[in-house]
Each structure stands twice: as structure tokens, then as C-alpha cells.
Design an enzyme around this catalytic site. Sequence first.
Site, PDB file in Angstrom:
ATOM      1  N   THR B 187     -31.754 -15.420 -43.635  1.00  0.00           N
ATOM      2  CA  THR B 187     -30.726 -16.225 -44.284  1.00  0.00           C
ATOM      3  C   THR B 187     -29.762 -16.348 -43.111  1.00  0.00           C
ATOM      4  O   THR B 187     -29.707 -15.465 -42.252  1.00  0.00           O
ATOM      5  CB  THR B 187     -30.044 -15.421 -45.405  1.00  0.00           C
ATOM      6  N   ILE B 216     -35.381 -18.889 -57.048  1.00  0.00           N
ATOM      7  CA  ILE B 216     -34.069 -19.133 -56.468  1.00  0.00           C
ATOM      8  C   ILE B 216     -33.445 -17.774 -56.164  1.00  0.00           C
ATOM      9  O   ILE B 216     -33.491 -16.863 -56.996  1.00  0.00           O
ATOM     10  CB  ILE B 216     -33.201 -19.955 -57.445  1.00  0.00           C
ATOM     11  N   GLY B 217     -32.845 -17.629 -54.989  1.00  0.00           N
ATOM     12  CA  GLY B 217     -32.240 -16.374 -54.579  1.00  0.00           C
ATOM     13  C   GLY B 217     -30.727 -16.418 -54.682  1.00  0.00           C
ATOM     14  O   GLY B 217     -30.172 -17.218 -55.409  1.00  0.00           O
ATOM     15  N   GLY B 238     -29.588 -10.443 -47.516  1.00  0.00           N
ATOM     16  CA  GLY B 238     -30.310  -9.225 -47.870  1.00  0.00           C
ATOM     17  C   GLY B 238     -31.270  -9.522 -48.999  1.00  0.00           C
ATOM     18  O   GLY B 238     -31.889 -10.578 -49.047  1.00  0.00           O
ATOM     19  N   LYS B 239     -31.410  -8.581 -49.929  1.00  0.00           N
ATOM     20  CA  LYS B 239     -32.324  -8.764 -51.041  1.00  0.00           C
ATOM     21  C   LYS B 239     -31.618  -9.614 -52.102  1.00  0.00           C
ATOM     22  O   LYS B 239     -30.695  -9.155 -52.770  1.00  0.00           O
ATOM     23  CB  LYS B 239     -32.709  -7.400 -51.611  1.00  0.00           C
TER      24      LYS B 239
END
Lengths: 291, 320
Positions: B187, B216-217, B238-239
Site C-alpha cells: 500500500t 475491499i480493504g 498493514g492488514k
Amino acid sequence: MGWAIALHGGAGDIPLSLPPERRIPREAGLRHCLDVGIVALKAHKHPLDVVELVVRELENHPHFNAGKGSVLTTSGTVEMEACIMDGKTKKCGAVSGLSTVVNAISLARLVMEKTPHIYLGFDGAEAFAREQIDYTQPIQKEVKNDAAIADGDSQIGTVGCVAVDSEGNLATATSTGGLVNKMVGRIGDTPIIGAGTYANHLCAVSATGRGEAIIRGTVARDVAAVMEFKGLSLKEAAAYVVDQAPPGTAGLVAVSSTGEVAMPFNTTGMFRACATEDGYSEIAIWDCPSK
Amino acid sequence: MGWAIALHGGAGDIPLSLPPERRLPREAGLRHCLDVGIAALKAHKRPLDVVELVVRELGNYPHFNAGKGSVLTTSGTVEMEACIMDGKTKKCGAVSGLSTVVNAISLERLVMEKTPHIYLAFDGAEAFAREQGLEIVDPTYFITPENIERLKQAQEANRVQIDYNQPNQKEVKKDAAIADGESQNGTVGCVAVDSEGNLASATSTGGLVNKMVGRIGDTPIIGAGTYANHLCAVSATGKGEAIIRGTVARDVAAVMEFKGLSLKDAAAYAVEQVPPGNVGLVAVSSTGEVTMPFNTTGMFRACATEDGYSEIAIWDSPLK
């Protein structure tokens, strides 16, 4: 302490002159869904199951903007979105861009429980739905001619439910067809964790109104944040957050871990209902409960 | 007070043994993009323009997980997402599910400025991009051999994984730090403030390797991966699922506002609330402070302030 439940069928410019043929079915819908929720809580169902159940009932009610009865995009299609969150674990599930799934909220729950993800949208979400048990049926387009929606900017509709049991377990669920005449692919506040939907160990919140304002205002998260970081009560925190949103854009229902309920809104009205274990219940649209 | 800028190229289990051929291009990328941002701030460009510019540059680097170089979904496709937010007005724009738009960050600037909406996704977002005349390419443009290999590895291991694993060294995957296939890094993001206290944030990503199609994050979720208001601007990495649950970017600002913490303390607090190994962020405040905390092994990052300080780092010690 005790259980508590609150649900809404949308906040917005609901005209005080709303004719009976549009008002009565919605009040009946709110009453029915409130009863479903109360029965489930009395039967000691987990709040996550309760909010999913109630929102499914609201989705199935054609007079609310979710599921059957969803408003249409600018292309005349339906694109539904939904979100569910468990306050204790903060596990959540969200979906957007659905056009064939009968109960979007249940698909959101499956995303939460059956995938490593939180949020699936559009083709991917529909593909996932088809893989699960038979969730899809072709949806009939419902054209809404409601004069109350003539202002293309206001959104009346979205349904939601928050619940807490006597052990303080909290959950929230929200579902919507979105904004009338929205651009194809537009995502609103409903599936955005922290905007339209949020739950943690302190409270559960479901918001409704103008999606873009609710996103900017991170409304649902802010209620909990203000409780936690400023030490406000649920009622004060919810009122504070709604005041921060531009007038006419937001309403919400919330319950706290100690069984309190709040249903503030800065719009003309909000279709809403609530009940607590001590016997209190309320169904209302504008400022005075329409008990 | 004065201007300040911070940017990142992803937080995660970046192995301390990262070989030079993977480390040097990323450091060079961070240095180049930092310089681009500094030049823009010195030229008095608005922070909103600065963050968009820097994130475009980062997205054009195949070594970062955004734009060209985006990791692949389980179907071998690219689905990019991005978000931009202006702290003063709280106007924002977000897009998801892009596969043909060269600069996702510019698309959501257009969503923010040219539509009544904040967030457009998938077919609708791509249709809007075409209408606006943005650069559109064949989806294969974004796909790199490295990411094809990463996907293959992840599918063999049958899990989603971070994208900093080295594709041709499977033993790296047995590394305890990377064994948890649920972690995500990659990212890109940038936050900036000018000397008048105007803040902006932008984030862009290809998402999680081997993610489900349509996943979707946190990046396009206002308040999760991206947020800015009158106090600070934040971009997280990150996660994604942990960042969403933790409403990380919003929490930094909320804790400053409601608890009165400084930027550094608020950012550290927000990062600590998230399970270890899952998050990093860059943030600047309206008074020109910078902070870049992370609870992962490392975070590709860089920052600079008007008084002449600058830093480029991956793990705990700045590389300068």
C-alpha cells in the site's frame, strides 16, 4: 441492566404531511420488526442473530429502502449494500453492489464468518453468494414515486438494528439500496465500518441519512469514541455526534452495554422503534412518539 | 510550524534479510518520491495536490503494491483501490475495484471534485474514469512477473500473504515472522501539511495477494486507512481487516481531539490498539509534527519537515 433493541427505517425529509397510506404500512413494519426483535432477545438469542433477523425482516418490507423496495441507480438498476458488526469481537462483514441477493445482510454475515475478509463488492460478492446456499433470486425492480424523495439529494431509507443482551453483548446491522439516482458503483455509508455501522464493547450504532455526510463525519465510530475518550453517556455521545453533522443529514440508533437506548436525528424525521427489558417501547417518525 | 510530509510504501513482515536487489530500488523510490513532495511543498502547492502527486509517483514504481506492481487477486487479476481526503473541508474521494485506470488516486480526486459522491467502485468507477478522459490501459499493464509468482506461491500455500515475500525463495515463507499468512503489507500513502496548517492524506493499493475477487480493504475506507481533519492527516498500511476493525486513521485524530494527546502519543496509541504485526501509519499534524509508528517488522517510509530534517527508513533505524 437488561436487554435493549432499537431499529430504524431511515432518516430524512419525511414530510409531516406524509399521507396515511404511506405512513401506516411503515409504522406497521416498524412494529412488526420490533416484535420480532423482542421475541428473539427474550428467547436469549445472541444480539448478532437478533440484528440480522430484524434487518432481514426490514429488508423484506417493500416500503423501506433495502432489499425489496431498494431505490434505483441512475441506470435503473438496484445496487444494495449491507454491514454487520459484533461489538465483543469487533468482527464485521460488509457487502456492496448486490443486485440479485435477496438478503444482503445475511451475505454480509457470511463474509464475516466464512472468508478471511471483511468486505466484498459487486461481481465478487455475487459470485460468493452463489457459492453459498441459494441466496439469489432475480429481484423485481420497484419504482418509487414517493414525493418525499423528490429531492434527489436526501436519502430516505436504509434500515438498521442495534441490540444488546443482558450480558452486555452488542451488535449492529445496517442495509440499504442507497441514494435514488446515484451513479452506478456509488458506495454510501452503510457498508463503511465506522461511518454507518459500528459496534465495540461500549455501544452499537447504526446510522442513516445522507451517506456522504455520514462518511465524512465517521458518525458510528464517533459515538463510541466520544463515550470512551470523553466519558460521555450514550445519549450525550449520540447527540453530540449528530450535532456535528450538517443539519438534515443524519440520524442514528444506538444501544449501550448497560442497556441504554438513544435515537437522535437532525433530519425532519426518522422511522424508528425501540424497546428495553423493563417494558418501555416506542415507535416514532417525527419528534413525538406515535405510540 | 512549517510544512511537513511523510510517506510510506507499506508496513509488514519485511525480512531483515531483505536482499539489496529488493531493498535498494525501494529506498530509491522513497527518496525520489520524498524529493517530489518536498519540491511541491516548497513551491507552495496545496497539500491535496502534494499528496496526490506523491502517491502517483509511488504508484508508478513497480516495487510498491499500488498501480503497476499491484498484487493479484485469486483470479490473477488486479483490483486497485485508493482514497484521498482534505483535512480542512473533510471532502474525500475513494475508488475500489479498478483494473484499467493508470492513476487510481487521480480518479478519486475526480470523484471528490466532480460528483456528488465520495466512493465509486468497479464498473461504475471505470465508466466514470473513461468519461473523464483518464489514462486507461489494458489490465495486463499492471501485472508484473513477480506478482504472478507471489500469487502462485500463495495459492500453493492456500492462504493470502504479504507481498514482500521473495518469490524464488520458498524457505523465506517458513520464517516465523512471515508464517502468518494473514498479514498484509504493501500500500502506498502520503500525508502533508503546509505552513498554514492545511492537511491532506492519500493512500493507494493493490490490496492483499490472493484476495477474493471483490475484496475491499482498509485503504478506501474513510477512517480506517485514510483520514484527515483540522488536526491531522493519517495514512495507514498493514492488514486491511485489522485496520478496518480498529478504525485506525480516525482514531489517531479522535484521540488527539477527545483525549488531548499529541500527534505522536495519539498515533502510538492507535497502533498499539491493533494486534501486533498488523499495522503502521504515517501522520502529520496541523502544527507540522510528523510521526511514523508501526507494530510490524518494518515499514517502508520517509519524511521531511521544513526545518531541514529528513528520514528514510525500513526497520527501526533510519537509513539516512
